[in-house]
Design a protein around this motif. Structure first.
Motif, PDB file in Angstrom:
ATOM      1  N   TYR A 123       0.832  -1.217   0.000  1.00  0.00           N
ATOM      2  CA  TYR A 123       0.000   0.000   0.000  1.00  0.00           C
ATOM      3  C   TYR A 123       0.861   1.259   0.000  1.00  0.00           C
ATOM      4  N   TYR A 124       1.824   1.304   0.918  1.00  0.00           N
ATOM      5  CA  TYR A 124       2.657   2.499   1.021  1.00  0.00           C
ATOM      6  C   TYR A 124       3.738   2.546  -0.054  1.00  0.00           C
ATOM      7  N   GLY A 125       3.931   1.451  -0.762  1.00  0.00           N
ATOM      8  CA  GLY A 125       4.883   1.431  -1.866  1.00  0.00           C
ATOM      9  C   GLY A 125       4.225   1.641  -3.213  1.00  0.00           C
ATOM     10  N   GLY A 126       2.955   2.045  -3.198  1.00  0.00           N
ATOM     11  CA  GLY A 126       2.250   2.303  -4.443  1.00  0.00           C
ATOM     12  C   GLY A 126       1.952   1.047  -5.232  1.00  0.00           C
ATOM     13  N   PHE A 127       1.840  -0.090  -4.548  1.00  0.00           N
ATOM     14  CA  PHE A 127       1.555  -1.384  -5.172  1.00  0.00           C
ATOM     15  C   PHE A 127       2.566  -1.700  -6.280  1.00  0.00           C
ATOM     16  N   GLU A 128       3.818  -1.396  -5.983  1.00  0.00           N
ATOM     17  CA  GLU A 128       4.880  -1.564  -6.965  1.00  0.00           C
ATOM     18  C   GLU A 128       5.066  -3.011  -7.391  1.00  0.00           C
ATOM     19  N   ASN A 129       4.835  -3.934  -6.461  1.00  0.00           N
ATOM     20  CA  ASN A 129       5.110  -5.343  -6.754  1.00  0.00           C
ATOM     21  C   ASN A 129       3.909  -6.127  -7.252  1.00  0.00           C
ATOM     22  N   ILE A 130       2.697  -5.611  -7.056  1.00  0.00           N
ATOM     23  CA  ILE A 130       1.505  -6.364  -7.463  1.00  0.00           C
ATOM     24  C   ILE A 130       0.550  -5.553  -8.329  1.00  0.00           C
ATOM     25  N   GLY A 131       0.837  -4.282  -8.513  1.00  0.00           N
ATOM     26  CA  GLY A 131      -0.089  -3.403  -9.242  1.00  0.00           C
ATOM     27  C   GLY A 131      -0.221  -3.710 -10.718  1.00  0.00           C
ATOM     28  N   HIS A 132       0.665  -4.516 -11.271  1.00  0.00           N
ATOM     29  CA  HIS A 132       0.626  -4.849 -12.695  1.00  0.00           C
ATOM     30  C   HIS A 132      -0.387  -5.949 -13.021  1.00  0.00           C
ATOM     31  N   ASN A 133      -0.955  -6.595 -12.004  1.00  0.00           N
ATOM     32  CA  ASN A 133      -1.867  -7.723 -12.222  1.00  0.00           C
ATOM     33  C   ASN A 133      -3.265  -7.251 -12.602  1.00  0.00           C
ATOM     34  N   LYS A 134      -3.971  -8.088 -13.382  1.00  0.00           N
ATOM     35  CA  LYS A 134      -5.379  -7.854 -13.639  1.00  0.00           C
ATOM     36  C   LYS A 134      -6.157  -8.128 -12.345  1.00  0.00           C
ATOM     37  N   PRO A 135      -7.299  -7.445 -12.132  1.00  0.00           N
ATOM     38  CA  PRO A 135      -8.056  -7.604 -10.877  1.00  0.00           C
ATOM     39  C   PRO A 135      -8.369  -9.058 -10.527  1.00  0.00           C
ATOM     40  N   PHE A 136      -8.791  -9.844 -11.505  1.00  0.00           N
ATOM     41  CA  PHE A 136      -9.143 -11.239 -11.225  1.00  0.00           C
ATOM     42  C   PHE A 136      -7.919 -12.029 -10.767  1.00  0.00           C
ATOM     43  N   ASP A 137      -6.792 -11.846 -11.466  1.00  0.00           N
ATOM     44  CA  ASP A 137      -5.563 -12.537 -11.085  1.00  0.00           C
ATOM     45  C   ASP A 137      -5.096 -12.108  -9.714  1.00  0.00           C
ATOM     46  N   LEU A 138      -5.240 -10.825  -9.423  1.00  0.00           N
ATOM     47  CA  LEU A 138      -4.810 -10.309  -8.124  1.00  0.00           C
ATOM     48  C   LEU A 138      -5.627 -10.919  -6.991  1.00  0.00           C
ATOM     49  N   ILE A 139      -6.939 -11.002  -7.197  1.00  0.00           N
ATOM     50  CA  ILE A 139      -7.806 -11.567  -6.160  1.00  0.00           C
ATOM     51  C   ILE A 139      -7.534 -13.055  -5.966  1.00  0.00           C
ATOM     52  N   LEU A 140      -7.425 -13.777  -7.079  1.00  0.00           N
ATOM     53  CA  LEU A 140      -7.289 -15.234  -7.017  1.00  0.00           C
ATOM     54  C   LEU A 140      -5.906 -15.673  -6.544  1.00  0.00           C
ATOM     55  N   LEU A 141      -4.863 -14.995  -6.985  1.00  0.00           N
ATOM     56  CA  LEU A 141      -3.499 -15.459  -6.737  1.00  0.00           C
ATOM     57  C   LEU A 141      -2.765 -14.715  -5.634  1.00  0.00           C
ATOM     58  N   TRP A 142      -3.338 -13.595  -5.153  1.00  0.00           N
ATOM     59  CA  TRP A 142      -2.628 -12.832  -4.118  1.00  0.00           C
ATOM     60  C   TRP A 142      -3.498 -12.546  -2.902  1.00  0.00           C
ATOM     61  N   ILE A 143      -4.665 -11.945  -3.131  1.00  0.00           N
ATOM     62  CA  ILE A 143      -5.498 -11.518  -2.000  1.00  0.00           C
ATOM     63  C   ILE A 143      -6.057 -12.712  -1.231  1.00  0.00           C
ATOM     64  N   ILE A 144      -6.636 -13.682  -1.921  1.00  0.00           N
ATOM     65  CA  ILE A 144      -7.220 -14.839  -1.226  1.00  0.00           C
ATOM     66  C   ILE A 144      -6.159 -15.669  -0.500  1.00  0.00           C
ATOM     67  N   PRO A 145      -5.049 -16.057  -1.164  1.00  0.00           N
ATOM     68  CA  PRO A 145      -4.043 -16.850  -0.438  1.00  0.00           C
ATOM     69  C   PRO A 145      -3.445 -16.117   0.760  1.00  0.00           C
ATOM     70  N   ASN A 146      -3.107 -14.852   0.575  1.00  0.00           N
ATOM     71  CA  ASN A 146      -2.509 -14.113   1.687  1.00  0.00           C
ATOM     72  C   ASN A 146      -3.526 -13.739   2.754  1.00  0.00           C
ATOM     73  N   GLY A 147      -4.806 -13.603   2.351  1.00  0.00           N
ATOM     74  CA  GLY A 147      -5.845 -13.285   3.324  1.00  0.00           C
ATOM     75  C   GLY A 147      -6.061 -14.384   4.339  1.00  0.00           C
ATOM     76  N   ALA A 148      -5.785 -15.633   3.943  1.00  0.00           N
ATOM     77  CA  ALA A 148      -5.944 -16.745   4.884  1.00  0.00           C
ATOM     78  C   ALA A 148      -5.031 -16.589   6.086  1.00  0.00           C
ATOM     79  N   TRP A 149      -3.857 -15.975   5.887  1.00  0.00           N
ATOM     80  CA  TRP A 149      -2.909 -15.776   6.980  1.00  0.00           C
ATOM     81  C   TRP A 149      -3.276 -14.584   7.856  1.00  0.00           C
TER      82      TRP A 149
END
Length: 242
Positions: free
Chosen positions: A178-204
């Motif tokens: 967030y504070y880095g301007g989404f430099e590492n994940i901002g290039h993803n499409k919304p669906f890919d971001l939700i499926l491959l980043w938000i859901i897996p990391n949200g479990a933790w």
């Protein structure tokens, strides 16, 4: 000279410095992990060890490295979803990836110690702790296991601390984006971001928060009992004194 014989009630029979008589306790505290806690640990710990191995063995575990295939082949995709795990962060000497990997080792060791105490010193009984299911529920792991005394207190303290560490580290991971301007994940499409980043990391975030709540309640319960008070939870969370 004034006599004190007419004022006996003004002087206590015991000195104020005398130790107070301990109040009797109504029960014996015990820790019983919930089935959901055990299930989460048995699933998450191998994944964290796998992830930590990838991070600590870079660049050999990365695409093109001698250790990449077959164990860490899925990171070929994930390194392109999250640049923290890819060549970009490694080539830029981004220390966040390695730092969180080192904390993963500490966190995993704490969870491992918790499980060691539970299964080595724990006992199977009808005794219930805060995390135990209802009396009519059937546990996924068979008869409920509990650990009490000093070992139980140490186990729940370490388990609680590890869960706090998990949530704190994961929140930091999200805030770093967030504070880095989404430099590492901002290039993803919304669906890919939700499926491959938000859901897996949200479990933790979700499951360790649940563990914090359950174990934190047990710690407060044990402190209440030790102070001679009455636990706010029902009687099933205390092992009755024999």
């Amino acid at each position: 000279m004034v006599s004190t014989r007419s004022h006996p009630s003004e002087f206590p029979e015991t000195s104020p410095l005398s130790p107070a008589k301990p109040r009797s306790r109504k029960g014996k505290w015990a820790h019983t992990p919930s089935n959901l806690t055990l299930l989460w640990l048995f699933i998450s710990l191998p994944l964290v060890i796998w992830d930590t191995g990838y991070v600590m063995l870079r660049p050999y575990s990365m695409p093109g490295g001698i250790l990449h295939w077959p164990l860490w082949k899925p990171y070929d995709l994930y390194g392109r979803v999250d640049y923290v795990y890819g060549w970009k962060a490694y080539n830029e000497h981004n220390g966040f990836t390695g730092a969180q990997g080192f904390l993963n080792i500490v966190e995993t060791a704490m969870y491992g110690f918790y499980l060691y105490v539970l299964f080595v010193y724990g006992r199977q009984s009808a005794a219930k702790g805060r995390g135990a299911p209802g009396p009519k529920s059937v546990g996924w792991f068979g008869e409920q296991r509990y650990v009490d005394g000093e070992k139980g207190a140490l186990a729940v303290l370490v388990g609680f601390s590890a869960a706090v560490m998990t949530v704190s580290k994961t929140v930091l991971y999200w805030l770093n984006e967030y504070y880095g301007g989404f430099e590492n994940i901002g290039h993803n499409k919304p669906f890919d971001l939700i499926l491959l980043w938000i859901i897996p990391n949200g479990a933790w975030l979700v499951l360790p928060t649940y563990i914090i709540y359950v174990m934190g309640s047990e710690i407060l319960q044990g402190l209440t009992i030790a102070a001679g008070g009455t636990s706010s939870s029902d009687d099933s969370s205390i092992v009755k004194s024999e």
